[in-house]
Design an enzyme around this catalytic site. Sequence first.
Site, mmCIF file in Angstrom:
data_model
loop_
_atom_site.group_PDB
_atom_site.id
_atom_site.type_symbol
_atom_site.label_atom_id
_atom_site.label_comp_id
_atom_site.label_asym_id
_atom_site.label_seq_id
_atom_site.Cartn_x
_atom_site.Cartn_y
_atom_site.Cartn_z
ATOM 1 N N LYS A 116 0.865 -1.188 0.000
ATOM 2 C CA LYS A 116 0.000 0.000 0.000
ATOM 3 C C LYS A 116 0.891 1.224 0.000
ATOM 4 O O LYS A 116 2.008 1.185 0.508
ATOM 5 C CB LYS A 116 -0.878 0.030 1.259
ATOM 6 C CG LYS A 116 -2.142 0.831 1.082
ATOM 7 C CD LYS A 116 -3.155 0.051 0.287
ATOM 8 C CE LYS A 116 -4.479 0.752 0.193
ATOM 9 N NZ LYS A 116 -5.520 -0.198 -0.269
HETATM 10 P P1 NAD Z 1 -13.353 6.982 -3.003
HETATM 11 O O1 NAD Z 1 -12.442 8.140 -2.697
HETATM 12 O O2 NAD Z 1 -13.811 6.716 -4.389
HETATM 13 O O3 NAD Z 1 -14.691 7.104 -2.095
HETATM 14 C C1 NAD Z 1 -14.679 7.319 -0.716
HETATM 15 C C2 NAD Z 1 -16.068 7.819 -0.336
HETATM 16 O O4 NAD Z 1 -16.177 7.919 1.089
HETATM 17 C C3 NAD Z 1 -16.384 9.219 -0.868
HETATM 18 O O5 NAD Z 1 -17.761 9.274 -1.196
HETATM 19 C C4 NAD Z 1 -16.080 10.119 0.325
HETATM 20 O O6 NAD Z 1 -16.764 11.355 0.274
HETATM 21 C C5 NAD Z 1 -16.589 9.245 1.434
HETATM 22 N N1 NAD Z 1 -16.063 9.553 2.746
HETATM 23 C C6 NAD Z 1 -14.789 9.870 3.098
HETATM 24 N N2 NAD Z 1 -14.719 10.078 4.420
HETATM 25 C C7 NAD Z 1 -15.963 9.886 4.897
HETATM 26 C C8 NAD Z 1 -16.534 9.951 6.191
HETATM 27 N N3 NAD Z 1 -15.803 10.265 7.253
HETATM 28 N N4 NAD Z 1 -17.860 9.659 6.320
HETATM 29 C C9 NAD Z 1 -18.592 9.345 5.237
HETATM 30 N N5 NAD Z 1 -18.118 9.267 4.000
HETATM 31 C C10 NAD Z 1 -16.826 9.541 3.841
HETATM 32 O O7 NAD Z 1 -12.617 5.720 -2.365
HETATM 33 P P2 NAD Z 1 -12.948 4.185 -2.654
HETATM 34 O O8 NAD Z 1 -12.012 3.693 -3.693
HETATM 35 O O9 NAD Z 1 -14.420 3.998 -2.804
HETATM 36 O O10 NAD Z 1 -12.454 3.548 -1.280
HETATM 37 C C11 NAD Z 1 -13.284 3.489 -0.116
HETATM 38 C C12 NAD Z 1 -12.718 2.443 0.821
HETATM 39 O O11 NAD Z 1 -12.697 1.180 0.147
HETATM 40 C C13 NAD Z 1 -11.296 2.673 1.303
HETATM 41 O O12 NAD Z 1 -11.171 2.125 2.604
HETATM 42 C C14 NAD Z 1 -10.473 1.844 0.343
HETATM 43 O O13 NAD Z 1 -9.219 1.466 0.892
HETATM 44 C C15 NAD Z 1 -11.385 0.645 0.176
HETATM 45 N N6 NAD Z 1 -11.161 -0.166 -1.031
HETATM 46 C C16 NAD Z 1 -11.220 0.380 -2.274
HETATM 47 C C17 NAD Z 1 -11.037 -0.439 -3.381
HETATM 48 C C18 NAD Z 1 -11.160 0.072 -4.787
HETATM 49 O O14 NAD Z 1 -11.069 -0.746 -5.720
HETATM 50 N N7 NAD Z 1 -11.400 1.353 -5.001
HETATM 51 C C19 NAD Z 1 -10.762 -1.806 -3.219
HETATM 52 C C20 NAD Z 1 -10.730 -2.330 -1.932
HETATM 53 C C21 NAD Z 1 -10.934 -1.489 -0.844
#
Ligand code: NAD
Length: 427
Positions: A116
């Site tokens: 990461k």
């Molecule tokens: P992203 O930036 O596309 O979306 C994050 C979302 O969460 C946004 O809508 C943001 O406004 C919201 N957010 C942030 N802080 C917040 C809070 N305190 N309360 C409510 N909403 C909040 O990111 P993503 O890619 O969707 O990732 C989200 C999570 O999923 C992370 O933990 C990431 O590590 C995990 N993840 C992502 C992927 C991927 O393929 N994108 C894969 C596995 C895990």
Amino acid sequence: MTEAVHHAPILEWDTPLYRQASTQLEHALTLADIPDFVASRLKYPERAVILSLPVRLDDGTVRTFPAYRVQHSSVLGPTKGGIRYDEAVDLGECAALAMWMTWKCALLRLPYGGAKGGVRCNARALSQNELARITRRFTAELAPFIGPQQDIPAPDMATNEQTMAWMMDTYSMQVGHAVPEIVTGKPISIGGSVFRHEATGAGVVMVVERACQRLGWSLAEQRCVVQGFGNVGGIAATELHEKGASVVAVSDISGGVYAEDGLPIPELHAYVAENGSLEGYADGVRRISNAELLALECDILVLAAREDQVTGQNAADVRAKLVAEGANGPTSVEGDAILAARGIPVLPDILTNAGGVTVSYFEWVQDLGRLFWDRDEIRRRLADKMSDAFDRVWDVAQSRDIALRDAALVAAIREVSAALEARGLYP
Ligand code: NAD
């Protein structure tokens, strides 16, 4: 003159999130029955790179951004993991997330270890040009440590297809030819995979659907709440909506919206595409805070925003019957214990959000073979992988009467352990 007192210095990555990952590991090790040398190797990352990136901003000034890349385990193959742009990024966060990636890849039986990385910055306050310069400088500095057979980045919070395109281009410029297999989650035009964008959110719903089957529930009859409306939460909400479930609340960083009879998810997506967030959306909904959203009465709560959302402080308020971790580490150790004591099962992150890295693996395989599959083929292969992993986790949990998280960790750790035992400790 006072005498200096020398304490053993703490390990650099020892932060609350790293302790959360370590505590989970320590607990799982009591159940996993693996050799001590394997256990002691897996408690720490193999390698951690700390960088400072000088970047010229649009106003002509230069700012230096802290940046990190942590590689946890290369036992099963190259390391794999996202790059996030966030003000909270630190070495411990990257080390914890890298460790979780190792378990996730092993659980899905992908030939990867975990990594990461990230840049400490507020992506929303930076222009596209500034983000491009940060990304290119980061990639150039990382070039000696990454590679298609070494470490393969992907998008994470606040990074996306464009970020991966800049990374791919910068790396390719350094080596002198196009190297699409250096990153995953890139645009389809440069070797990205169809369905990668939707994979994590779709995978979350595949796991939720499988859990519903085992619990004897019909997904279409469930009332769902989704925290986070980005890549993972936004797609998960759409998939739930399309499968007939009622998504009664969603939220992002600006707060949440609630509608008793279900939200119009496609309209919310259109609004966010135009306005950047859910802020200001008021059409037939009640505005709620993120704290209120987590305490809503519902059947399924999908946590898809970020780490540390359900904690010792608020887990007693959760009124869902099932929690699904779309984000990484959204439930703290204390929160987990409270949910367990209340009999609320948690579908753990290393299983539930593994759809992203699984289709990333398909993307890398397609890039290496220069042969591309269609959407149906990828969706089918993803569904096979997710349900195989789900069944193994569910069966371990049932047969040993342990929590789903422990079952997932035990299954994953055993995969890594078998490889490490076979390879032995070098030299
Ligand atoms: P992203 O930036 O596309 O979306 C994050 C979302 O969460 C946004 O809508 C943001 O406004 C919201 N957010 C942030 N802080 C917040 C809070 N305190 N309360 C409510 N909403 C909040 O990111 P993503 O890619 O969707 O990732 C989200 C999570 O999923 C992370 O933990 C990431 O590590 C995990 N993840 C992502 C992927 C991927 O393929 N994108 C894969 C596995 C895990």
